[in-house]
Design a protein around this motif. Structure first.
Motif, PDB file in Angstrom:
ATOM      1  N   PRO A 193       0.782  -1.327  -0.206  1.00  0.00           N
ATOM      2  CA  PRO A 193       0.052  -0.014  -0.040  1.00  0.00           C
ATOM      3  C   PRO A 193       0.795   1.387  -0.113  1.00  0.00           C
ATOM      4  N   ASP A 194       2.132   1.128   0.346  1.00  0.00           N
ATOM      5  CA  ASP A 194       2.811   2.453   0.547  1.00  0.00           C
ATOM      6  C   ASP A 194       4.185   2.563  -0.401  1.00  0.00           C
ATOM      7  N   ILE A 195       3.700   1.836  -1.677  1.00  0.00           N
ATOM      8  CA  ILE A 195       5.028   1.902  -2.441  1.00  0.00           C
ATOM      9  C   ILE A 195       4.785   3.449  -3.597  1.00  0.00           C
ATOM     10  N   TRP A 196       5.821   4.130  -3.636  1.00  0.00           N
ATOM     11  CA  TRP A 196       5.811   5.674  -4.066  1.00  0.00           C
ATOM     12  C   TRP A 196       6.988   5.766  -5.201  1.00  0.00           C
ATOM     13  N   PRO A 197       6.609   5.235  -6.394  1.00  0.00           N
ATOM     14  CA  PRO A 197       7.535   5.411  -7.420  1.00  0.00           C
ATOM     15  C   PRO A 197       8.038   6.814  -7.924  1.00  0.00           C
ATOM     16  N   ALA A 198       8.403   7.814  -7.135  1.00  0.00           N
ATOM     17  CA  ALA A 198       8.809   8.955  -7.409  1.00  0.00           C
ATOM     18  C   ALA A 198       9.554   9.288  -8.474  1.00  0.00           C
ATOM     19  N   GLY A 199      10.441   8.656  -9.110  1.00  0.00           N
ATOM     20  CA  GLY A 199      11.190   8.631 -10.190  1.00  0.00           C
ATOM     21  C   GLY A 199      10.425   8.405 -11.445  1.00  0.00           C
ATOM     22  N   ASP A 200       9.297   8.290 -11.472  1.00  0.00           N
ATOM     23  CA  ASP A 200       8.262   7.976 -12.696  1.00  0.00           C
ATOM     24  C   ASP A 200       7.770   9.128 -13.232  1.00  0.00           C
ATOM     25  N   LEU A 201       8.039   9.602 -14.515  1.00  0.00           N
ATOM     26  CA  LEU A 201       7.805  10.889 -14.945  1.00  0.00           C
ATOM     27  C   LEU A 201       6.055  11.193 -15.092  1.00  0.00           C
ATOM     28  N   ALA A 202       5.424  10.239 -15.225  1.00  0.00           N
ATOM     29  CA  ALA A 202       4.101  10.415 -15.145  1.00  0.00           C
ATOM     30  C   ALA A 202       3.600  10.559 -13.907  1.00  0.00           C
ATOM     31  N   VAL A 203       4.127  10.053 -12.886  1.00  0.00           N
ATOM     32  CA  VAL A 203       3.609  10.271 -11.471  1.00  0.00           C
ATOM     33  C   VAL A 203       4.088  11.896 -11.138  1.00  0.00           C
ATOM     34  N   GLN A 204       5.184  12.034 -11.567  1.00  0.00           N
ATOM     35  CA  GLN A 204       5.578  13.598 -11.383  1.00  0.00           C
ATOM     36  C   GLN A 204       4.760  14.665 -12.240  1.00  0.00           C
ATOM     37  N   ALA A 205       4.217  14.366 -13.367  1.00  0.00           N
ATOM     38  CA  ALA A 205       3.487  14.999 -14.310  1.00  0.00           C
ATOM     39  C   ALA A 205       1.992  15.015 -13.334  1.00  0.00           C
ATOM     40  N   GLY A 206       1.588  13.877 -12.971  1.00  0.00           N
ATOM     41  CA  GLY A 206       0.387  13.929 -12.135  1.00  0.00           C
ATOM     42  C   GLY A 206       0.258  14.805 -11.055  1.00  0.00           C
ATOM     43  N   ILE A 207       1.243  14.620 -10.097  1.00  0.00           N
ATOM     44  CA  ILE A 207       1.460  15.543  -8.984  1.00  0.00           C
ATOM     45  C   ILE A 207       1.370  17.045  -9.402  1.00  0.00           C
ATOM     46  N   GLN A 208       1.871  17.267 -10.515  1.00  0.00           N
ATOM     47  CA  GLN A 208       1.903  18.774 -10.919  1.00  0.00           C
ATOM     48  C   GLN A 208       0.127  19.091 -11.385  1.00  0.00           C
ATOM     49  N   LYS A 209      -0.482  18.188 -11.848  1.00  0.00           N
ATOM     50  CA  LYS A 209      -1.692  18.346 -12.286  1.00  0.00           C
ATOM     51  C   LYS A 209      -2.746  18.519 -10.985  1.00  0.00           C
ATOM     52  N   ILE A 210      -2.368  17.572 -10.210  1.00  0.00           N
ATOM     53  CA  ILE A 210      -3.413  17.276  -9.172  1.00  0.00           C
ATOM     54  C   ILE A 210      -3.135  18.560  -8.097  1.00  0.00           C
ATOM     55  N   LEU A 211      -1.948  18.814  -7.971  1.00  0.00           N
ATOM     56  CA  LEU A 211      -1.694  19.967  -6.781  1.00  0.00           C
ATOM     57  C   LEU A 211      -1.777  21.306  -7.697  1.00  0.00           C
ATOM     58  N   GLY A 212      -1.601  21.404  -8.927  1.00  0.00           N
ATOM     59  CA  GLY A 212      -1.725  22.801  -9.414  1.00  0.00           C
ATOM     60  C   GLY A 212      -0.268  23.464  -9.308  1.00  0.00           C
ATOM     61  N   LEU A 213       0.613  22.673  -9.543  1.00  0.00           N
ATOM     62  CA  LEU A 213       1.903  23.272  -9.747  1.00  0.00           C
ATOM     63  C   LEU A 213       2.431  23.997 -10.847  1.00  0.00           C
ATOM     64  N   ASP A 214       3.347  24.897 -10.723  1.00  0.00           N
ATOM     65  CA  ASP A 214       3.707  25.470 -11.824  1.00  0.00           C
ATOM     66  C   ASP A 214       4.504  24.632 -12.750  1.00  0.00           C
ATOM     67  N   ARG A 218       6.654  20.540 -13.258  1.00  0.00           N
ATOM     68  CA  ARG A 218       6.719  19.454 -12.904  1.00  0.00           C
ATOM     69  C   ARG A 218       7.799  19.095 -11.839  1.00  0.00           C
ATOM     70  N   PRO A 219       7.512  18.525 -10.527  1.00  0.00           N
ATOM     71  CA  PRO A 219       8.383  18.307  -9.634  1.00  0.00           C
ATOM     72  C   PRO A 219       9.358  17.159 -10.121  1.00  0.00           C
ATOM     73  N   ASP A 220      10.724  17.365  -9.556  1.00  0.00           N
ATOM     74  CA  ASP A 220      11.817  16.180  -9.952  1.00  0.00           C
ATOM     75  C   ASP A 220      11.411  15.164  -8.842  1.00  0.00           C
ATOM     76  N   GLU A 221      12.482  14.170  -8.919  1.00  0.00           N
ATOM     77  CA  GLU A 221      11.952  12.935  -8.079  1.00  0.00           C
ATOM     78  C   GLU A 221      12.275  13.361  -6.475  1.00  0.00           C
ATOM     79  N   THR A 232       9.095  15.177  -5.771  1.00  0.00           N
ATOM     80  CA  THR A 232       8.068  14.379  -5.636  1.00  0.00           C
ATOM     81  C   THR A 232       7.746  13.490  -4.378  1.00  0.00           C
ATOM     82  N   ARG A 233       8.920  13.017  -4.198  1.00  0.00           N
ATOM     83  CA  ARG A 233       9.125  12.098  -2.793  1.00  0.00           C
ATOM     84  C   ARG A 233       8.663  12.947  -1.606  1.00  0.00           C
ATOM     85  N   ALA A 234       9.289  14.426  -1.543  1.00  0.00           N
ATOM     86  CA  ALA A 234       8.925  14.936  -0.030  1.00  0.00           C
ATOM     87  C   ALA A 234       7.394  15.347  -0.367  1.00  0.00           C
ATOM     88  N   ARG A 235       6.822  15.530  -1.354  1.00  0.00           N
ATOM     89  CA  ARG A 235       5.463  15.961  -1.460  1.00  0.00           C
ATOM     90  C   ARG A 235       4.563  14.867  -0.779  1.00  0.00           C
TER      91      ARG A 235
END
Length: 205
Positions: free
Chosen positions: A149-170, A172-175, A178-181
């Motif tokens: 349940p707690d796996i977090w592939p922070a190096g995945d570019l789509a995960v990073q782009a998804g975080i940018q979209k979900i959180l409304g970031l200016d 795309r966060p880097d790995e 993304t891990r810190a977020r």
């Protein structure tokens, strides 16, 4: 086998209560479908086959391998196959080396995919002993095949782009970002990862 739909919904509801961006995105995009894979060597072998090729090409190679090695693609059958036969199925020399590494570890009992360490980092370390399986592939296996349940592939570019979209970031966060977020999203980061893929390029957002 993977995170169930009920567990995914419950985890995302818990995350939505903590994170307004997830609550907004969930209301617009809805719940993602669970991603389920079988536990065992065949799922990792399929990951190796699919590296750097299209989905259609990977499916074609997989079909030829099943014809050559039989259903389930037993590790012993692959190890007994000669290089020319595997090349004829579409496996490059490099991918053959990766596939043999996986099958040698499994056949020897050195890697038991049904009793991986409970600690996620230890399980990742065990999986990355396989040639061609890096951290990302190990994380995907643990999330989709074991349902951790707690796996977090922070190096995945789509995960990073998804975080940018979900959180409304200016941007795309880097790995590292993304891990810190996601630190405050424990122990539901696996559900968060599945949701970022769901939101990536989602027209509703």
């Amino acid at each position: 086998m993977g995170v169930s739909a009920d567990d995914l919904h419950a985890a995302l509801d818990a995350l939505a209560a903590r994170e307004p961006g997830i609550a907004r995105a969930l209301a617009l995009a809805g719940y993602p479908e669970p991603r389920l894979r079988a536990r065992g060597h065949a799922t990792l072998l399929r990951t190796i086959v699919g590296q750097q090729v299209s989905v259609a090409a990977a499916a074609s190679v997989w079909g030829r391998l099943e014809t050559l090695l039989g259903p389930g693609l037993a590790p012993e059958a692959l190890l007994a196959a000669d290089a020319e036969a595997l090349r004829g199925c579409g496996l490059s020399r490099q991918k053959q080396a990766y596939a043999r590494s996986l099958c040698e570890l499994v056949a020897a009992g050195t890697l038991d995919l049904h009793t991986l360490p409970e600690a996620d980092e230890e399980a990742i370390a065990a999986l990355t002993r396989i040639k061609g399986i890096g951290r990302w592939s190990a994380e995907i296996y643990l999330l989709f095949a074991e349902g951790r349940p707690d796996i977090w592939p922070a190096g995945d570019l789509a995960v990073q782009a998804g975080i940018q979209k979900i959180l409304g970031l200016d941007a795309r966060p880097d790995e590292k970002q993304t891990r810190a977020r996601a630190e405050g999203w424990r122990p539901y980061r696996g559900a968060a990862a599945i949701f970022t893929w769901h939101c990536y390029n989602n027209a509703a957002l």
